[in-house]
Design a protein around this motif. Structure first.
Motif, PDB file in Angstrom:
ATOM      1  N   UNK A 165       0.808  -1.175   0.132  1.00 36.36           N
ATOM      2  CA  UNK A 165       0.023   0.087  -0.004  1.00 36.36           C
ATOM      3  C   UNK A 165       0.879   1.281   0.015  1.00 36.36           C
ATOM      4  N   UNK A 166       0.302   2.482  -0.552  1.00 42.43           N
ATOM      5  CA  UNK A 166       0.914   3.728  -0.565  1.00 42.43           C
ATOM      6  C   UNK A 166       1.037   4.165   0.822  1.00 42.43           C
ATOM      7  N   UNK A 167       2.214   4.450   1.423  1.00 38.90           N
ATOM      8  CA  UNK A 167       2.408   5.300   2.759  1.00 38.90           C
ATOM      9  C   UNK A 167       1.737   4.338   3.815  1.00 38.90           C
ATOM     10  N   UNK A 168       1.465   3.025   3.744  1.00 41.07           N
ATOM     11  CA  UNK A 168       1.021   2.312   4.854  1.00 41.07           C
ATOM     12  C   UNK A 168       1.793   1.005   4.777  1.00 41.07           C
ATOM     13  N   UNK A 169       2.366   0.341   5.903  1.00 41.02           N
ATOM     14  CA  UNK A 169       3.037  -0.756   5.845  1.00 41.02           C
ATOM     15  C   UNK A 169       2.186  -1.821   6.891  1.00 41.02           C
ATOM     16  N   UNK A 170       2.129  -2.961   6.657  1.00 44.34           N
ATOM     17  CA  UNK A 170       1.588  -4.014   7.669  1.00 44.34           C
ATOM     18  C   UNK A 170       2.749  -4.605   8.481  1.00 44.34           C
ATOM     19  N   UNK A 171       2.620  -4.367   9.709  1.00 42.13           N
ATOM     20  CA  UNK A 171       3.360  -4.985  10.693  1.00 42.13           C
ATOM     21  C   UNK A 171       2.940  -5.953  11.599  1.00 42.13           C
ATOM     22  N   UNK A 172       3.683  -7.062  11.842  1.00 41.36           N
ATOM     23  CA  UNK A 172       3.150  -8.085  12.793  1.00 41.36           C
ATOM     24  C   UNK A 172       3.690  -7.897  14.245  1.00 41.36           C
ATOM     25  N   UNK A 173       3.099  -7.828  15.026  1.00 38.19           N
ATOM     26  CA  UNK A 173       3.547  -7.788  16.381  1.00 38.19           C
ATOM     27  C   UNK A 173       3.365  -8.863  17.283  1.00 38.19           C
ATOM     28  N   UNK A 174       4.219  -9.390  18.090  1.00 42.65           N
ATOM     29  CA  UNK A 174       4.053 -10.586  19.069  1.00 42.65           C
ATOM     30  C   UNK A 174       3.904  -9.676  20.457  1.00 42.65           C
ATOM     31  N   UNK A 175       2.804 -10.261  21.146  1.00 44.23           N
ATOM     32  CA  UNK A 175       3.073  -9.783  22.368  1.00 44.23           C
ATOM     33  C   UNK A 175       2.724 -11.116  23.524  1.00 44.23           C
ATOM     34  N   UNK A 176       3.662 -11.007  24.518  1.00 41.97           N
ATOM     35  CA  UNK A 176       3.838 -12.073  25.322  1.00 41.97           C
ATOM     36  C   UNK A 176       2.695 -11.760  26.417  1.00 41.97           C
ATOM     37  N   UNK A 177       1.886 -13.045  26.649  1.00 46.45           N
ATOM     38  CA  UNK A 177       0.971 -12.950  27.745  1.00 46.45           C
ATOM     39  C   UNK A 177       0.904 -13.892  28.799  1.00 46.45           C
ATOM     40  N   UNK A 178       0.386 -13.997  29.689  1.00 45.55           N
ATOM     41  CA  UNK A 178       0.270 -15.153  30.776  1.00 45.55           C
ATOM     42  C   UNK A 178      -1.112 -15.408  30.936  1.00 45.55           C
ATOM     43  N   UNK A 179      -1.522 -16.777  30.816  1.00 41.84           N
ATOM     44  CA  UNK A 179      -2.707 -17.249  31.157  1.00 41.84           C
ATOM     45  C   UNK A 179      -3.017 -16.964  32.379  1.00 41.84           C
ATOM     46  N   UNK A 180      -4.332 -16.626  32.670  1.00 44.75           N
ATOM     47  CA  UNK A 180      -4.659 -16.118  34.042  1.00 44.75           C
ATOM     48  C   UNK A 180      -4.740 -17.433  35.128  1.00 44.75           C
ATOM     49  N   UNK A 181      -5.193 -18.510  34.451  1.00 38.56           N
ATOM     50  CA  UNK A 181      -5.656 -19.630  35.406  1.00 38.56           C
ATOM     51  C   UNK A 181      -4.320 -20.738  35.542  1.00 38.56           C
ATOM     52  N   UNK A 182      -3.787 -20.748  34.223  1.00 38.23           N
ATOM     53  CA  UNK A 182      -2.624 -21.895  34.281  1.00 38.23           C
ATOM     54  C   UNK A 182      -1.330 -21.250  34.326  1.00 38.23           C
ATOM     55  N   UNK A 183      -1.111 -19.902  34.344  1.00 36.94           N
ATOM     56  CA  UNK A 183       0.019 -19.156  34.637  1.00 36.94           C
ATOM     57  C   UNK A 183       1.121 -19.702  33.292  1.00 36.94           C
ATOM     58  N   UNK A 184       0.532 -19.965  32.199  1.00 37.10           N
ATOM     59  CA  UNK A 184       1.525 -20.389  31.119  1.00 37.10           C
ATOM     60  C   UNK A 184       1.800 -19.029  30.190  1.00 37.10           C
ATOM     61  N   UNK A 185       2.884 -18.893  29.772  1.00 36.64           N
ATOM     62  CA  UNK A 185       2.944 -17.648  28.758  1.00 36.64           C
ATOM     63  C   UNK A 185       2.723 -18.316  27.534  1.00 36.64           C
ATOM     64  N   UNK A 186       2.459 -17.126  26.472  1.00 32.94           N
ATOM     65  CA  UNK A 186       2.103 -17.626  25.224  1.00 32.94           C
ATOM     66  C   UNK A 186       1.983 -16.170  24.460  1.00 32.94           C
ATOM     67  N   UNK A 187       2.354 -16.283  23.163  1.00 36.65           N
ATOM     68  CA  UNK A 187       2.447 -15.141  22.254  1.00 36.65           C
ATOM     69  C   UNK A 187       1.047 -15.046  21.572  1.00 36.65           C
TER      70      UNK A 187
END
Length: 88
Positions: A19-41
């Protein structure tokens, strides 16, 4: 007073520059599960405004929030962190 004080800075990899003057960016956010306390992206594609069209494919970029530019664009390119382009 600094206007960028409360603005969030994100980092991501450029997926598309079609696109003109627009880029698409992939963002990874690290989160933690509220019950199992496991981290995931969580992955999200974000439209970022690139005024001078300097970003290239597979670059790592940083961008900052701004006022709405269009229906889906709320981000503006801050700078390019890493030029990860490889020639074949």
């Amino acid at each position: 007073m600094n206007k960028n004080k409360n603005k969030k800075i994100f980092f991501g990899k450029v997926l598309s520059i079609k696109n003109k003057k627009t880029i698409i960016v992939l963002v990874k956010i690290l989160k933690k599960h509220y019950l199992y306390k496991k981290f995931f992206f969580k992955k999200k594609k974000i439209l970022v405004h690139d005024e001078y069209e300097i970003a290239k494919l597979n670059n790592i970029v940083s961008f900052i929030s701004c006022k709405p530019i269009s229906k889906k664009k709320f981000w503006i390119l801050k700078d390019i962190i890493n030029n990860d382009t490889k020639s074949n």
